[in-house]
Design a protein around this motif. Structure first.
Motif, PDB file in Angstrom:
ATOM      1  N   TRP A   1      -9.045  10.338  20.431  1.00 25.45           N
ATOM      2  CA  TRP A   1      -9.268   9.179  19.565  1.00 25.45           C
ATOM      3  C   TRP A   1      -9.422   9.646  18.125  1.00 25.45           C
ATOM      4  CZ3 TRP A   1      -9.327   3.891  20.341  1.00 25.45           C
ATOM      5  CH2 TRP A   1      -9.210   3.464  21.677  1.00 25.45           C
ATOM      6  N   ALA A   2      -8.654   9.048  17.233  1.00 24.59           N
ATOM      7  CA  ALA A   2      -8.815   9.253  15.788  1.00 24.59           C
ATOM      8  C   ALA A   2      -9.392   7.969  15.204  1.00 24.59           C
ATOM      9  CB  ALA A   2      -7.482   9.587  15.138  1.00 24.59           C
ATOM     10  N   ILE A   3     -10.530   8.100  14.554  1.00 21.57           N
ATOM     11  CA  ILE A   3     -11.182   6.958  13.915  1.00 21.57           C
ATOM     12  C   ILE A   3     -10.908   7.061  12.410  1.00 21.57           C
ATOM     13  CG2 ILE A   3     -13.401   5.835  13.450  1.00 21.57           C
ATOM     14  CD1 ILE A   3     -13.335   8.104  16.404  1.00 21.57           C
ATOM     15  N   TYR A   4     -10.440   5.982  11.817  1.00 20.61           N
ATOM     16  CA  TYR A   4     -10.183   6.035  10.376  1.00 20.61           C
ATOM     17  C   TYR A   4     -10.620   4.745   9.709  1.00 20.61           C
ATOM     18  CZ  TYR A   4      -5.900   3.192  10.922  1.00 20.61           C
ATOM     19  OH  TYR A   4      -5.010   2.192  11.183  1.00 20.61           O
ATOM     20  N   GLY A   5     -10.922   4.829   8.426  1.00 19.18           N
ATOM     21  CA  GLY A   5     -11.370   3.669   7.671  1.00 19.18           C
ATOM     22  C   GLY A   5     -10.229   3.033   6.894  1.00 19.18           C
ATOM     23  N   VAL A   6     -10.362   1.732   6.653  1.00 21.28           N
ATOM     24  CA  VAL A   6      -9.417   1.024   5.771  1.00 21.28           C
ATOM     25  C   VAL A   6     -10.248   0.258   4.738  1.00 21.28           C
ATOM     26  CG1 VAL A   6      -7.394  -0.450   5.608  1.00 21.28           C
ATOM     27  CG2 VAL A   6      -7.883   0.730   7.765  1.00 21.28           C
ATOM     28  N   PRO A   7     -10.529   0.897   3.602  1.00 14.90           N
ATOM     29  CA  PRO A   7     -11.404   0.295   2.581  1.00 14.90           C
ATOM     30  C   PRO A   7     -10.638  -0.722   1.736  1.00 14.90           C
ATOM     31  CG  PRO A   7     -10.697   2.462   1.864  1.00 14.90           C
ATOM     32  CD  PRO A   7     -10.086   2.249   3.230  1.00 14.90           C
ATOM     33  N   TYR A   8     -10.515  -1.905   2.285  1.00 16.39           N
ATOM     34  CA  TYR A   8      -9.590  -2.891   1.705  1.00 16.39           C
ATOM     35  C   TYR A   8     -10.096  -4.299   1.995  1.00 16.39           C
ATOM     36  CZ  TYR A   8      -5.401  -5.802   1.419  1.00 16.39           C
ATOM     37  OH  TYR A   8      -4.509  -6.792   1.128  1.00 16.39           O
ATOM     38  N   ASP A   9     -10.095  -5.175   0.987  1.00 13.73           N
ATOM     39  CA  ASP A   9     -10.518  -6.560   1.231  1.00 13.73           C
ATOM     40  C   ASP A   9      -9.752  -7.566   0.383  1.00 13.73           C
ATOM     41  OD1 ASP A   9     -11.632  -6.157  -1.262  1.00 13.73           O
ATOM     42  OD2 ASP A   9     -13.714  -6.367  -0.613  1.00 13.73           O
ATOM     43  N   THR A  10      -8.559  -7.212  -0.045  1.00 11.65           N
ATOM     44  CA  THR A  10      -7.762  -8.146  -0.838  1.00 11.65           C
ATOM     45  C   THR A  10      -7.296  -9.332   0.005  1.00 11.65           C
ATOM     46  OG1 THR A  10      -7.048  -6.222  -2.106  1.00 11.65           O
ATOM     47  CG2 THR A  10      -5.854  -8.252  -2.504  1.00 11.65           C
TER      48      THR A  10
ATOM     49  N   MET B   1      -8.516   4.104  16.228  1.00 11.03           N
ATOM     50  CA  MET B   1      -9.585   3.125  15.995  1.00 11.03           C
ATOM     51  C   MET B   1      -9.727   2.941  14.494  1.00 11.03           C
ATOM     52  SD  MET B   1     -12.078   1.096  16.816  1.00 11.03           S
ATOM     53  CE  MET B   1     -12.101   1.324  18.602  1.00 11.03           C
ATOM     54  N   ALA B   2      -9.380   1.750  14.005  1.00 11.43           N
ATOM     55  CA  ALA B   2      -9.483   1.458  12.575  1.00 11.43           C
ATOM     56  C   ALA B   2     -10.800   0.738  12.300  1.00 11.43           C
ATOM     57  CB  ALA B   2      -8.305   0.589  12.129  1.00 11.43           C
ATOM     58  N   ILE B   3     -11.471   1.154  11.223  1.00 17.33           N
ATOM     59  CA  ILE B   3     -12.704   0.501  10.790  1.00 17.33           C
ATOM     60  C   ILE B   3     -12.413  -0.190   9.456  1.00 17.33           C
ATOM     61  CG2 ILE B   3     -15.136   0.798  10.176  1.00 17.33           C
ATOM     62  CD1 ILE B   3     -14.585   1.621  13.061  1.00 17.33           C
ATOM     63  N   GLY B   4     -12.524  -1.549   9.468  1.00 14.67           N
ATOM     64  CA  GLY B   4     -12.190  -2.307   8.262  1.00 14.67           C
ATOM     65  C   GLY B   4     -13.352  -2.391   7.311  1.00 14.67           C
ATOM     66  N   GLY B   5     -13.013  -2.968   6.194  1.00 18.93           N
ATOM     67  CA  GLY B   5     -11.857  -3.719   5.831  1.00 18.93           C
ATOM     68  C   GLY B   5     -11.837  -5.129   6.439  1.00 18.93           C
ATOM     69  N   ASP B   6     -11.044  -5.967   5.750  1.00 16.59           N
ATOM     70  CA  ASP B   6     -10.896  -7.316   6.280  1.00 16.59           C
ATOM     71  C   ASP B   6      -9.902  -7.310   7.437  1.00 16.59           C
ATOM     72  OD1 ASP B   6      -8.167  -8.279   5.488  1.00 16.59           O
ATOM     73  OD2 ASP B   6      -8.903  -8.002   3.442  1.00 16.59           O
ATOM     74  N   HIS B   7      -9.792  -8.456   8.141  1.00 14.78           N
ATOM     75  CA  HIS B   7      -9.057  -8.473   9.411  1.00 14.78           C
ATOM     76  C   HIS B   7      -7.550  -8.305   9.238  1.00 14.78           C
ATOM     77  CE1 HIS B   7      -9.818  -9.946  13.803  1.00 14.78           C
ATOM     78  NE2 HIS B   7      -9.080  -8.862  13.765  1.00 14.78           N
ATOM     79  N   SER B   8      -7.046  -8.459   8.008  1.00 20.90           N
ATOM     80  CA  SER B   8      -5.605  -8.266   7.821  1.00 20.90           C
ATOM     81  C   SER B   8      -5.183  -6.864   8.238  1.00 20.90           C
ATOM     82  CB  SER B   8      -5.209  -8.539   6.366  1.00 20.90           C
ATOM     83  OG  SER B   8      -5.802  -7.624   5.479  1.00 20.90           O
ATOM     84  N   VAL B   9      -6.086  -5.897   8.151  1.00 20.99           N
ATOM     85  CA  VAL B   9      -5.711  -4.512   8.457  1.00 20.99           C
ATOM     86  C   VAL B   9      -5.395  -4.314   9.942  1.00 20.99           C
ATOM     87  CG1 VAL B   9      -7.113  -3.715   6.524  1.00 20.99           C
ATOM     88  CG2 VAL B   9      -8.039  -3.567   8.848  1.00 20.99           C
ATOM     89  N   ALA B  10      -5.819  -5.265  10.781  1.00 20.66           N
ATOM     90  CA  ALA B  10      -5.484  -5.155  12.207  1.00 20.66           C
ATOM     91  C   ALA B  10      -3.975  -5.133  12.411  1.00 20.66           C
ATOM     92  CB  ALA B  10      -6.109  -6.310  12.988  1.00 20.66           C
ATOM     93  N   TYR B  11      -3.269  -5.905  11.582  1.00 19.19           N
ATOM     94  CA  TYR B  11      -1.806  -5.926  11.686  1.00 19.19           C
ATOM     95  C   TYR B  11      -1.230  -4.522  11.528  1.00 19.19           C
ATOM     96  CZ  TYR B  11       3.055  -6.500  10.311  1.00 19.19           C
ATOM     97  OH  TYR B  11       4.408  -6.352  10.212  1.00 19.19           O
ATOM     98  N   ALA B  12      -1.752  -3.775  10.548  1.00 13.89           N
ATOM     99  CA  ALA B  12      -1.228  -2.426  10.287  1.00 13.89           C
ATOM    100  C   ALA B  12      -1.532  -1.486  11.446  1.00 13.89           C
ATOM    101  CB  ALA B  12      -1.820  -1.886   8.987  1.00 13.89           C
ATOM    102  N   ASN B  13      -2.752  -1.547  11.974  1.00 14.15           N
ATOM    103  CA  ASN B  13      -3.092  -0.646  13.087  1.00 14.15           C
ATOM    104  C   ASN B  13      -2.354  -1.045  14.360  1.00 14.15           C
ATOM    105  OD1 ASN B  13      -4.623   1.726  13.796  1.00 14.15           O
ATOM    106  ND2 ASN B  13      -5.874   0.403  15.110  1.00 14.15           N
ATOM    107  N   LEU B  14      -2.114  -2.351  14.533  1.00 15.20           N
ATOM    108  CA  LEU B  14      -1.289  -2.803  15.659  1.00 15.20           C
ATOM    109  C   LEU B  14       0.130  -2.265  15.539  1.00 15.20           C
ATOM    110  CD1 LEU B  14      -2.353  -6.525  16.075  1.00 15.20           C
ATOM    111  CD2 LEU B  14      -2.114  -4.888  17.965  1.00 15.20           C
ATOM    112  N   ARG B  15       0.674  -2.333  14.327  1.00 17.87           N
ATOM    113  CA  ARG B  15       2.047  -1.860  14.132  1.00 17.87           C
ATOM    114  C   ARG B  15       2.138  -0.365  14.437  1.00 17.87           C
ATOM    115  NH1 ARG B  15       4.607  -3.311   8.461  1.00 17.87           N
ATOM    116  NH2 ARG B  15       4.680  -1.089   7.993  1.00 17.87           N
ATOM    117  N   ALA B  16       1.160   0.396  13.949  1.00 18.01           N
ATOM    118  CA  ALA B  16       1.164   1.841  14.217  1.00 18.01           C
ATOM    119  C   ALA B  16       0.999   2.115  15.714  1.00 18.01           C
ATOM    120  CB  ALA B  16       0.048   2.513  13.419  1.00 18.01           C
ATOM    121  N   THR B  17       0.094   1.384  16.353  1.00 15.50           N
ATOM    122  CA  THR B  17      -0.163   1.598  17.776  1.00 15.50           C
ATOM    123  C   THR B  17       1.068   1.261  18.610  1.00 15.50           C
ATOM    124  OG1 THR B  17      -2.510   1.127  17.452  1.00 15.50           O
ATOM    125  CG2 THR B  17      -1.651   0.902  19.701  1.00 15.50           C
TER     126      THR B  17
END
Ligand code: MN
Ligand code: MN
Length: 326
Positions: free
Chosen positions: A41-50, A125-141
């Motif tokens: 498991w790689a855990i990473y942050g997405v410091p983003y809220d635009t 495992m992505a740690i947000g950030g707002d929920h839009s970032v789920a799209y990016a982690n889904l795409r990568a997964t």
């Protein structure tokens, strides 16, 4: 003989309140000794809220969750698994972001995540950030699993469906990750279970897209009365298909998780939220995220601490399904 696959500083030598901060005090990805085997498991942050539509500030979420995670321990009593023995886990740092560009950020995050560690083996495992970032982690997964046509099953905890087509002309805000993921074939809506949805919504039409696509919606009240039956049906539906787990902390009541941008009253208690995730034991976990922690509105780290534990519980589901760490 140390049976831990994730090597931590000994807390009797380096206390939990000392040293550089990584998620769970896990090693940085670049510091993992290849001799210890592949990173699970790689855990990473997405410091983003635009992508937010109401109160901003989740760009500071990854730091807050990492800070709160210093007190995360390893052994799940409920599942009888020790995550440090089950898995090699590592903190991969933060994804690159472009704060003035939603689309640019999601592309950058997906590209970053697509190549992390061993794409054929390591879960994200992505740690947000707002929920839009789920799209990016889904795409990568989805990309890493090499599923050319089949969408992922999606287990979704949230007060909101996040299937709004656009807000203020933007199609990649935090109200839209799952309409985009369904359109792009990353998620199979008929294998999507949304738990904790609650009103009031803007209008009854807010439910139309998800219902038309075949998403199963379980409101917070329905979950409280009949949650296990809903999860049992979902388990039977998805079988051994890979399931991505996305957890928006605003499904938890603001009394327990005040640090979030679009609070919704009548949500789960912390204990209900943990139990709900644990009830998914048996599913084959493909990856996940925990999003929408807004530290500036948090009280006593309650929201960030819960978020860290939700990430732990999602990863624990993987240990249960694979039968490791027992
Ligand atoms: Mn939400
Ligand atoms: Mn959401």
């Amino acid at each position: 003989m140390d049976s831990r696959r994730t090597k931590l500083p000994d807390s009797r030598v380096t206390p939990r309140f000392a040293g550089l901060v990584t998620f769970g005090r896990y090693p940085r990805l670049g510091d993992v000794d290849p001799a210890d085997g592949p990173v699970d498991w790689a855990i990473y942050g997405v410091p983003y809220d635009t992508g937010v539509t109401y109160r901003p500030g989740t760009r500071f979420g990854p730091r807050a969750v990492r800070d709160a995670s210093q007190y995360l321990k390893a052994y799940s009593i409920e599942h009888d698994v020790d995550l440090l023995e089950a898995f090699c886990m590592a903190d991969a740092g933060d994804a690159p972001v472009e704060p003035y560009s939603p689309r640019g950020t999601l592309d950058a995050v997906a590209d970053f995540a697509a190549d992390l560690a061993d794409p054929g083996h390591t879960r994200l495992m992505a740690i947000g950030g707002d929920h839009s970032v789920a799209y990016a982690n889904l795409r990568a997964t989805h990309h890493r699993l090499g599923l050319p046509t089949e969408g992922l099953a999606l287990l979704h905890f949230d007060s909101h469906l996040d299937t709004v087509d656009e807000v203020w002309g933007e199609r990649h805000g935090h109200a839209s990750p799952f309409i985009r993921a369904i359109e792009d074939g990353l998620v199979d809506p008929k294998a999507m279970l949304s738990i904790g949805i609650k009103g009031p919504l803007n209008s009854r039409r807010d439910l139309d897209y998800a219902r038309d696509q075949g998403v199963t919606i379980v409101t917070a009240d329905q979950w409280r009365t009949d949650g296990q039956a809903h999860m049992d049906r979902y388990r039977a539906l998805v079988g051994d298909r890979p399931v991505y787990v996305t957890f928006d902390i605003d499904c938890v009541d603001p009394a327990f998780a005040p640090g979030t941008g679009t609070p919704s009253v009548g949500g789960f208690t912390s204990a209900e939220a943990l139990s709900a995730v644990r009830s998914a034991a048996g599913l084959r976990i493909a990856g996940g995220d925990v999003v929408e922690v807004l530290p500036a509105l948090d009280v006593a780290q309650n929201t960030a601490l819960l978020a860290a534990h939700i990430a732990f519980e999602i990863i624990a589901l993987d240990a249960v399904q694979r039968g490791v760490g027992r």
